[in-house]
Design a protein around this motif. Structure first.
Motif, short mmCIF file in Angstrom:
data_model
loop_
_atom_site.label_atom_id
_atom_site.label_comp_id
_atom_site.label_asym_id
_atom_site.label_seq_id
_atom_site.Cartn_x
_atom_site.Cartn_y
_atom_site.Cartn_z
N LYS A 14 0.83 -1.21 0.00
CA LYS A 14 0.00 0.00 0.00
C LYS A 14 0.87 1.26 0.00
O LYS A 14 0.42 2.32 -0.42
CB LYS A 14 -0.94 0.01 1.20
CG LYS A 14 -2.03 -1.04 1.10
CD LYS A 14 -2.90 -1.06 2.34
CE LYS A 14 -3.97 -2.15 2.22
NZ LYS A 14 -4.81 -2.23 3.42
N GLU A 15 2.12 1.13 0.44
CA GLU A 15 3.04 2.26 0.46
C GLU A 15 3.79 2.43 -0.87
O GLU A 15 4.57 3.37 -1.03
CB GLU A 15 4.07 2.08 1.58
CG GLU A 15 3.47 2.01 2.96
CD GLU A 15 4.51 1.73 4.02
OE1 GLU A 15 5.66 2.15 3.87
OE2 GLU A 15 4.15 1.07 5.02
N PHE A 16 3.56 1.52 -1.81
CA PHE A 16 4.29 1.51 -3.08
C PHE A 16 3.30 1.59 -4.23
O PHE A 16 2.63 0.61 -4.55
CB PHE A 16 5.13 0.24 -3.19
CG PHE A 16 6.22 0.15 -2.15
CD1 PHE A 16 7.50 0.58 -2.44
CD2 PHE A 16 5.95 -0.36 -0.89
CE1 PHE A 16 8.50 0.50 -1.49
CE2 PHE A 16 6.94 -0.45 0.07
CZ PHE A 16 8.23 -0.01 -0.24
N LEU A 30 9.08 0.04 -15.37
CA LEU A 30 9.44 1.45 -15.48
C LEU A 30 9.68 1.81 -16.94
O LEU A 30 10.34 1.07 -17.66
CB LEU A 30 10.70 1.75 -14.66
CG LEU A 30 10.65 1.35 -13.18
CD1 LEU A 30 12.03 1.45 -12.56
CD2 LEU A 30 9.66 2.22 -12.44
N GLU A 31 9.15 2.95 -17.35
CA GLU A 31 9.33 3.45 -18.72
C GLU A 31 10.22 4.68 -18.70
O GLU A 31 10.03 5.58 -17.87
CB GLU A 31 7.98 3.84 -19.33
CG GLU A 31 7.13 2.69 -19.76
CD GLU A 31 7.65 2.00 -21.01
OE1 GLU A 31 8.22 2.67 -21.89
OE2 GLU A 31 7.49 0.77 -21.10
N LEU A 84 14.87 -2.47 -0.94
CA LEU A 84 15.38 -2.17 -2.28
C LEU A 84 14.31 -1.49 -3.13
O LEU A 84 14.62 -0.56 -3.89
CB LEU A 84 15.89 -3.45 -2.96
CG LEU A 84 16.56 -3.26 -4.31
CD1 LEU A 84 17.69 -2.22 -4.27
CD2 LEU A 84 17.09 -4.60 -4.83
N ALA A 85 13.06 -1.89 -3.00
CA ALA A 85 11.98 -1.23 -3.75
C ALA A 85 11.89 0.25 -3.39
O ALA A 85 11.70 1.11 -4.26
CB ALA A 85 10.64 -1.92 -3.47
N LYS A 86 12.06 0.56 -2.10
CA LYS A 86 12.02 1.96 -1.66
C LYS A 86 13.17 2.76 -2.28
O LYS A 86 12.99 3.89 -2.74
CB LYS A 86 12.10 2.02 -0.13
CG LYS A 86 11.84 3.40 0.45
CD LYS A 86 11.85 3.37 1.96
CE LYS A 86 10.60 2.65 2.43
NZ LYS A 86 10.39 2.70 3.88
N ASP A 89 12.37 3.29 -6.02
CA ASP A 89 11.37 4.37 -6.18
C ASP A 89 12.02 5.74 -5.99
O ASP A 89 11.72 6.69 -6.73
CB ASP A 89 10.23 4.20 -5.19
CG ASP A 89 9.24 3.11 -5.62
OD1 ASP A 89 9.38 2.59 -6.75
OD2 ASP A 89 8.33 2.81 -4.83
N ALA A 90 12.92 5.86 -5.03
CA ALA A 90 13.59 7.16 -4.80
C ALA A 90 14.50 7.51 -5.98
O ALA A 90 14.59 8.69 -6.35
CB ALA A 90 14.41 7.10 -3.50
#
Length: 93
Positions: A14-16, A30-31, A84-86, A89-90
């Motif tokens: 839910k945070e992603f 990702l594009e 790693l996902a966080k 995203d950053a």
């Protein structure tokens, strides 16, 4: 390290905004404007993944980068994957 249950994974997702869960991993696509931009981000992710000693499964076709994260030695998704996902995203924000 014990993997999260599917319920725990879906709660954390839910945070992603652009990540999904299936096939025992979390995924994003990702594009970018072109191959050079996609490869540049892959390089930046590679350095961060190496620091964490946690490496993504990924594919790149021209300007699209698809990433799957799962902690293979734990048999599923763990905190390492969300960490790693966080970072990913950053890097792309």
């Amino acid at each position: 390290m014990k993997p999260f249950s599917e319920i725990e994974i879906k709660e954390q997702l839910k945070e992603f905004a652009d990540w999904t869960y299936n096939e025992n991993a979390i995924h994003t696509s990702l594009e970018f404007d072109d191959f050079k931009d996609a490869f540049s981000v892959m390089t930046r992710i590679a350095f961060e993944a190496e620091k964490l000693s946690h490496h993504p499964d990924w594919t790149n076709v021209y300007s699209t980068l698809q990433i799957s994260l799962s902690t293979h030695d734990a048999g599923g998704v763990t905190n390492k994957d969300f960490e790693l996902a966080k970072i990913i995203d950053a890097l792309v924000s």
